[in-house]
Design a protein around this motif. Structure first.
Motif, PDB file in Angstrom:
ATOM      1  N   UNK A  98       0.825  -1.203   0.000  1.00 38.22           N
ATOM      2  CA  UNK A  98       0.000   0.000   0.000  1.00 38.22           C
ATOM      3  C   UNK A  98       0.865   1.261   0.000  1.00 38.22           C
ATOM      4  N   UNK A  99       0.297   2.330  -0.520  1.00 43.21           N
ATOM      5  CA  UNK A  99       1.011   3.608  -0.524  1.00 43.21           C
ATOM      6  C   UNK A  99       0.922   4.316   0.815  1.00 43.21           C
ATOM      7  N   UNK A 100      -0.091   3.972   1.613  1.00 43.93           N
ATOM      8  CA  UNK A 100      -0.314   4.677   2.868  1.00 43.93           C
ATOM      9  C   UNK A 100      -1.263   5.840   2.722  1.00 43.93           C
ATOM     10  N   UNK A 101      -1.687   6.119   1.482  1.00 42.87           N
ATOM     11  CA  UNK A 101      -2.696   7.143   1.217  1.00 42.87           C
ATOM     12  C   UNK A 101      -3.817   6.494   0.426  1.00 42.87           C
ATOM     13  N   UNK A 102      -5.023   6.538   0.964  1.00 42.52           N
ATOM     14  CA  UNK A 102      -6.150   5.834   0.349  1.00 42.52           C
ATOM     15  C   UNK A 102      -7.072   6.801  -0.370  1.00 42.52           C
ATOM     16  N   UNK A 103      -7.736   6.288  -1.411  1.00 44.65           N
ATOM     17  CA  UNK A 103      -8.758   7.029  -2.135  1.00 44.65           C
ATOM     18  C   UNK A 103     -10.146   6.657  -1.613  1.00 44.65           C
ATOM     19  N   UNK A 104     -11.059   7.635  -1.644  1.00 46.46           N
ATOM     20  CA  UNK A 104     -12.453   7.408  -1.295  1.00 46.46           C
ATOM     21  C   UNK A 104     -13.330   8.151  -2.301  1.00 46.46           C
ATOM     22  N   UNK A 105     -14.449   7.550  -2.655  1.00 50.23           N
ATOM     23  CA  UNK A 105     -15.464   8.226  -3.458  1.00 50.23           C
ATOM     24  C   UNK A 105     -16.705   8.338  -2.594  1.00 50.23           C
ATOM     25  N   UNK A 106     -17.087   9.569  -2.282  1.00 59.24           N
ATOM     26  CA  UNK A 106     -18.225   9.834  -1.393  1.00 59.24           C
ATOM     27  C   UNK A 106     -18.059   9.123  -0.060  1.00 59.24           C
ATOM     28  N   UNK A 149      -2.501  10.661   9.723  1.00 63.74           N
ATOM     29  CA  UNK A 149      -3.168   9.353   9.790  1.00 63.74           C
ATOM     30  C   UNK A 149      -4.660   9.505  10.064  1.00 63.74           C
ATOM     31  N   UNK A 150      -5.472   8.807   9.268  1.00 67.03           N
ATOM     32  CA  UNK A 150      -6.924   8.875   9.386  1.00 67.03           C
ATOM     33  C   UNK A 150      -7.523   7.496   9.632  1.00 67.03           C
ATOM     34  N   UNK A 151      -6.735   6.587  10.207  1.00 67.93           N
ATOM     35  CA  UNK A 151      -7.202   5.216  10.401  1.00 67.93           C
ATOM     36  C   UNK A 151      -8.472   5.159  11.232  1.00 67.93           C
ATOM     37  N   UNK A 152      -8.595   6.043  12.219  1.00 67.59           N
ATOM     38  CA  UNK A 152      -9.712   5.944  13.149  1.00 67.59           C
ATOM     39  C   UNK A 152     -11.050   6.056  12.442  1.00 67.59           C
ATOM     40  N   UNK A 153     -11.200   7.014  11.543  1.00 71.79           N
ATOM     41  CA  UNK A 153     -12.481   7.225  10.881  1.00 71.79           C
ATOM     42  C   UNK A 153     -12.536   6.704   9.461  1.00 71.79           C
ATOM     43  N   UNK A 154     -11.444   6.769   8.725  1.00 73.36           N
ATOM     44  CA  UNK A 154     -11.486   6.381   7.315  1.00 73.36           C
ATOM     45  C   UNK A 154     -11.057   4.939   7.066  1.00 73.36           C
ATOM     46  N   UNK A 155     -10.259   4.382   7.946  1.00 73.17           N
ATOM     47  CA  UNK A 155      -9.983   2.962   7.812  1.00 73.17           C
ATOM     48  C   UNK A 155      -8.659   2.618   7.169  1.00 73.17           C
ATOM     49  N   UNK A 156      -8.636   1.471   6.464  1.00 70.17           N
ATOM     50  CA  UNK A 156      -7.407   0.851   6.007  1.00 70.17           C
ATOM     51  C   UNK A 156      -6.660   1.749   5.018  1.00 70.17           C
ATOM     52  N   UNK A 157      -5.343   1.670   5.107  1.00 66.75           N
ATOM     53  CA  UNK A 157      -4.423   2.340   4.194  1.00 66.75           C
ATOM     54  C   UNK A 157      -4.475   3.850   4.278  1.00 66.75           C
ATOM     55  N   UNK A 158      -5.010   4.413   5.361  1.00 64.42           N
ATOM     56  CA  UNK A 158      -4.973   5.868   5.549  1.00 64.42           C
ATOM     57  C   UNK A 158      -3.864   6.235   6.532  1.00 64.42           C
ATOM     58  N   UNK A 159      -2.782   5.516   6.425  1.00 64.55           N
ATOM     59  CA  UNK A 159      -1.616   5.674   7.298  1.00 64.55           C
ATOM     60  C   UNK A 159      -1.075   7.097   7.256  1.00 64.55           C
ATOM     61  N   UNK A 160      -1.019   7.683   6.063  1.00 69.62           N
ATOM     62  CA  UNK A 160      -0.503   9.042   5.905  1.00 69.62           C
ATOM     63  C   UNK A 160      -1.609  10.049   5.619  1.00 69.62           C
ATOM     64  N   UNK A 161      -2.755   9.578   5.132  1.00 65.48           N
ATOM     65  CA  UNK A 161      -3.844  10.478   4.818  1.00 65.48           C
ATOM     66  C   UNK A 161      -4.860   9.842   3.902  1.00 65.48           C
TER      67      UNK A 161
END
Length: 818
Positions: free
Chosen positions: A112-120, A145-157
């Motif tokens: 993983x890159x550590x930055x995740x994409x989300x659509x809506x 880091x946004x793991x708490x609310x956004x979840x997996x692979x949001x290590x950096x954002x």
């Protein structure tokens, strides 16, 4: 009603870090303290941008148009702290937030890159560069880091794309864009009411870019891109306390040969030693340098994507035409070297967001569900050179042909229950589940579908519980405690030793914020982040590294968002954030030479690091004519400890690294003046793919009623800068600085916009990204005698391949709104 010049100018700023004000005031209303009217959902609830105690860059619909944001690459130019690199066209993306990078992201399954994409707000695992920008209402880049609310692979954002929905009145848009290198884009949308309580939107886009570089082997243009997409949205509110949205999209990508070039090992200029061309007898080279130090310059694309155009081999340095190699009929075969070239991707995506409010109690239940199905074929000549030979006959596959087929399905579902938000003590509790199933096959001339030799099934499963508690200590002072406990399991049927791994982690986040009397906020954040671990498969098993661990981080951030006092120069907003991160078990990459097929790499955990940084945003307007903004980010990402086997090889004169426990190996530095001291330590080195400095400036002038047919005239210009990025942890080879100039001018009413544009006007030619690679055909002593001692590294000499940047682009566009 015609948009005011002030609205158009201010919204056009869209300059990143944490403020993107969409000013609704006229100049006569400058006495208003609070100018922030854009609402963001960065914390899973709607908040004013200056009020949200989180580092977020928000781009409005108007900003996306005015800044010509066509992809994540463009968004990164105006987002301090976000760097973007696409190494393998539009199929491999490596977004890097705050220096937390991974060279293998998007290349190896599970990395993983550590930055995740989300659509809506719904997790999206595929390439996002083909998303229709005309479908976007807003883009939010949430940093830290946004793991708490956004979840997996949001290590950096996280990067959240918020799409447009249905409207209460009938509306339509159309866009035609024509530009350099046969660039064409046509899009249209219509939205409006369908039945009582039901609105909808339908959009279509056809995009084409003709490429601009020539393959010296085939004399054909390379780098083409083509996307056709259609999306539909239904928004339904049958009763006052329930609403739901369903969005379904289909995207078809057809991209040509990737514009990749090889920098031969013959150009290496530093770190002398045995792992160099000079010790391969058939190379004809006396260059004993093992590595390249300095900026890698753009090179000529020369790959075997089809038959040689003139029948004369394109010889590369280090692989003489006259050299003969065992088992090879011809080193420079003149036929097609790849069974498939470019990118073919068909993708369905369906998302649903539903909200139920329990009467007037204030309690709310939300359900988010996502599904995607992707068929992907990608191919390229992975030695990135005219060398072309077969091991099993030309009907199968040549060596160094990376041609694969992937079929991927993703499922996710998330439920949230929120307490009344108007209470002093409030909270939210949620559960989450995500599944990914991937099948991969090898495309050959004998099997163009890539299904006969399917390498097996791979899966990812993530289950989590998350929530938050928020307390207002006073009318201005608030504390928010978030947390997520997640378990993730990955399986890989290609691995016989370790076919399955599981990891778990609790990631908390504490935010304390104080609302300023002028409408701004001051905040502090303590947070932990986690990047998933995984399986290296059969390649890793062969070298004793079947798995890699989770990467973890501890983070501190301080920030302030505030309107500046009126100093007689207009209205301006300032956002300032500073952060410090400690990372452990940092995931990097080690190259591994396979016995057949393309060279592969595996993920390894190599030490720890510290990251410090500052992000600044200043934007606003001088008057009702002049608006603009400025952003800057400084990122200092350094390893504090770590040992890398390749670092020993490079610094020891080519000696083998033999003992991880004592961090030692064979040392040949006495034989190679200018080498050494031998060491595997990477302490003090900068993280790869990380820019230390990023900056952007944007200016727009609006002249009301200065154009024909009662239109306004506008002109804007932007300048962005990103400092050079190191290719690898050795901090030797790098990409070079990049300074890009853009401009746009035209005429606008509330019904239409006619504009001319320019991008990369000054022809910045620094490469987008480079990757450390191996020089063929010297990957095995069986193909060419190696005269190095048996205690030396006899691996292939180091070469590099890079991705070319687009040159100047000019064109015109027409937008209509009705």
């Amino acid at each position: 009603m015609k948009k005011t010049v002030l609205l158009a100018g201010a919204a056009a700023l869209a300059m990143s870090v944490q403020t993107f004000p969409g000013y609704a005031q006229e100049a006569s209303e400058e006495t208003e303290l609070k100018q922030d009217v854009i609402v963001v959902s960065a914390r899973k609830k709607d908040e004013g941008l200056l009020e949200a105690p989180v580092a977020v860059s928000a781009f409005s619909e108007q900003a996306i148009e005015n800044l010509q944001l066509e992809s994540v690459d463009d968004i990164a130019r105006f987002t301090p702290g976000l760097s973007f690199s696409k190494a393998f066209g539009r199929s491999t993306e490596r977004p890097v937030i705050r220096g937390q990078s991974n060279v293998l992201a998007g290349v190896q399954f599970g990395v993983e890159s550590g930055t995740a994409y989300f659509i809506d707000g719904i997790y999206y695992s595929g390439s996002i560069q083909n998303l229709d920008p005309n479908d976007l209402q807003r883009v939010e880049v949430i940093k830290g880091p946004q793991s708490a609310l956004y979840g997996r692979n949001t290590y950096a954002g996280a990067i959240n794309f918020i799409t447009k929905g249905g409207t209460e009145t009938f509306e339509g848009t159309g866009k035609a864009r024509i530009g350099s290198n046969n660039t064409k884009e046509f899009s249209a949308s219509i939205s409006g009411p369908l039945f009582k309580g039901l609105t909808g939107r339908l959009s279509f886009r056809d995009y084409e870019y003709g490429g601009e570089y020539t393959n010296a082997v085939t004399n054909e243009t390379v780098g083409q891109e083509a996307t056709t997409s259609i999306a539909g949205v239904l928004d339904w509110e049958p009763i006052s306390n329930f609403d739901t949205r369903l969005r379904v999209s289909f995207t078809e990508d057809r991209d040509g040969v990737l514009p990749l070039f090889l920098q031969s090992a013959a150009e290496n200029n530093c770190m002398p030693g045995y792992r160099s061309l000079a010790y391969w007898s058939r190379s004809g080279s006396t260059n004993n340098n093992q590595y390249y130090c300095g900026v890698i310059k753009p090179g000529q694309v020369a790959v075997n994507s089809s038959s040689d155009a003139d029948g004369i081999p394109n010889v590369i340095p280090g692989a003489p035409l006259t050299a003969t190699f065992p088992f090879m009929a011809a080193t420079y075969g003149l036929g097609d070297g790849t069974a498939f070239d470019g990118i073919l991707r068909d993708m369905w995506v369906a998302n649903s967001v539903s909200n139920y409010r329990f009467g007037d109690s204030g309690w709310e239940l939300s359900l988010l569900a996502g599904y995607s199905k992707e068929h992907n074929k990608q191919g390229y000549d992975s030695d990135h050179s005219p060398v072309n030979f077969f091991l099993s006959g030309p009907t199968l596959e040549p060596f160094f042909a990376n041609t694969t087929r992937k079929d991927i399905e993703d499922y996710s579902i998330e439920a949230q229950l929120a307490t009344p938000q108007d209470q002093r003590l409030r909270g939210m509790l949620g559960v989450y589940m995500y599944d990914q199933i991937l099948y991969e096959g090898d495309i050959t001339f004998a099997d163009p579908s890539g299904r006969a030799a399917d390498t097996g099934k791979r899966t990812v499963r993530n289950e989590a519980v998350f929530g938050l508690v928020e307390l207002d200590f006073t009318d201005r002072l608030t504390a928010t405690l978030e947390g997520r406990y997640a378990e993730e399991t990955k399986t890989d049927r290609t691995s016989t030793v370790t076919p399955e791994v599981s990891y778990s982690k609790f990631t908390p986040r504490l935010t304390v914020d104080y609302d300023l009397t002028n409408g701004g906020t001051v905040y502090a954040v303590l947070a932990q982040g986690v990047k998933p671990g995984g399986i290296n498969g059969a390649i890793g098993e062969a070298v004793g590294m079947p798995t890699y661990k989770q990467e973890e981080s501890d983070n501190i951030e301080l920030g302030i968002k505030t309107p500046l006092p009126d100093m007689g120069v207009g209205n301006w907003n300032l956002s300032l954030a500073g952060y410090y991160t400690e990372a452990t078990n940092v995931q990097l990459t080690s190259a591994v030479a396979a016995t057949s097929g393309a060279i592969n790499s595996i993920a390894t955990n190599q030490g720890a690091g510290e990251i410090k940084g500052i992000e600044v945003d200043l934007n606003g307007y001088v008057n009702d004519i002049v608006s603009g903004g400025f952003t800057y980010a400084w990122t200092d990402a350094k390893f504090t400890e770590g040992c890398d086997a390749d670092e020993w090889i490079m610094s020891s004169g080519g000696g083998n690294f033999t003992s991880p426990s004592t961090q030692s190996g064979v040392d040949f530095t006495s034989l190679f003046p200018g080498s050494g001291p031998a060491s595997c330590s990477i302490a003090g080195r900068t993280f790869p793919l990380t820019s230390e400095h990023q900056a952007s400036v944007f200016v727009r002038l609006d002249f009301r009623d200065a154009g024909p047919f009662g239109s306004d005239f506008f002109i804007s210009s932007d300048l962005t800068y990103e400092s050079s990025k190191f290719v690898q942890i050795h901090n030797a080879a790098e990409t070079g600085d990049a300074t890009l100039l853009g401009a746009r001018f035209g005429f606008e009413t509330d019904k239409w916009t006619l504009a001319a544009y320019g991008q990369n006007i000054t022809d910045e030619d620094s490469i987008v990204v480079a990757t450390r690679w191996l020089q063929g055909p010297y990957f095995s002593t069986g193909f060419s005698s190696n005269t190095a001692p048996t205690t030396a590294s006899r691996g292939a000499p180091r070469a590099f391949f890079g991705s070319l940047r687009r040159g100047p682009q000019f064109g015109a566009e027409l937008r209509v709104r009705f």
